[in-house]
Design a protein around this motif. Sequence first.
Motif, PDB file in Angstrom:
ATOM      1  N   UNK A  22       0.934  -1.521   0.331  1.00 57.45           N
ATOM      2  CA  UNK A  22      -0.289   0.023  -0.020  1.00 57.45           C
ATOM      3  C   UNK A  22       0.665   1.751   0.104  1.00 57.45           C
ATOM      4  N   UNK A  23       0.095   2.213  -0.855  1.00 54.52           N
ATOM      5  CA  UNK A  23       1.380   3.913  -1.032  1.00 54.52           C
ATOM      6  C   UNK A  23      -0.096   4.727  -0.031  1.00 54.52           C
ATOM      7  N   UNK A  24       0.407   5.885   0.034  1.00 54.33           N
ATOM      8  CA  UNK A  24      -0.171   6.819   0.644  1.00 54.33           C
ATOM      9  C   UNK A  24       0.561   8.082   0.187  1.00 54.33           C
ATOM     10  N   UNK A  25      -0.672   8.549  -0.527  1.00 54.56           N
ATOM     11  CA  UNK A  25      -0.056   9.534  -1.603  1.00 54.56           C
ATOM     12  C   UNK A  25      -1.332  10.824  -0.452  1.00 54.56           C
ATOM     13  N   UNK A  26      -1.019  12.315  -0.428  1.00 53.79           N
ATOM     14  CA  UNK A  26      -1.444  13.144  -0.165  1.00 53.79           C
ATOM     15  C   UNK A  26      -2.268  14.168  -1.893  1.00 53.79           C
ATOM     16  N   UNK A  27      -3.437  14.008  -1.575  1.00 54.79           N
ATOM     17  CA  UNK A  27      -4.466  14.728  -2.366  1.00 54.79           C
ATOM     18  C   UNK A  27      -4.732  16.067  -1.414  1.00 54.79           C
ATOM     19  N   UNK A  28      -4.987  16.858  -1.617  1.00 55.19           N
ATOM     20  CA  UNK A  28      -5.331  18.574  -1.208  1.00 55.19           C
ATOM     21  C   UNK A  28      -4.853  17.939   0.579  1.00 55.19           C
ATOM     22  N   UNK A  29      -3.913  18.076   0.827  1.00 59.48           N
ATOM     23  CA  UNK A  29      -3.229  17.374   2.170  1.00 59.48           C
ATOM     24  C   UNK A  29      -4.230  16.692   2.795  1.00 59.48           C
ATOM     25  N   UNK A  30      -5.310  15.668   1.322  1.00 54.05           N
ATOM     26  CA  UNK A  30      -5.524  14.741   2.786  1.00 54.05           C
ATOM     27  C   UNK A  30      -5.173  13.151   2.238  1.00 54.05           C
ATOM     28  N   UNK A  31      -5.135  11.976   2.961  1.00 54.83           N
ATOM     29  CA  UNK A  31      -3.756  10.873   2.918  1.00 54.83           C
ATOM     30  C   UNK A  31      -4.889   9.992   1.633  1.00 54.83           C
TER      31      UNK A  31
END
Length: 92
Positions: A22-31
Amino acid sequence: MTIPLLPTLHNLPATLPLEGAISIELQEETPIFRASSNVQNRIEKLLLQQQDSQLTPEEEKELDSYEEIDDYLSFINRVVCNLFENKNILSW
């Protein structure tokens, strides 16, 4: 307000790596939680194989397990997004 039920994971695919799945990305400051590129590549391979020929029962079960994981991650991402949206509303 009713809380949706958490999707059920019946089992994990044998090909799912124990680390780095699993990877975690930030989108508009949301993980946002996503399957890693290795896992996505395996799913694509199975889907292409499914189109070209029939999957073995083991491969079909593996693909079904990946679908359950996708449902689970989608649910978690919706919950996280809702929490972040509510946090932003409450902080005004």
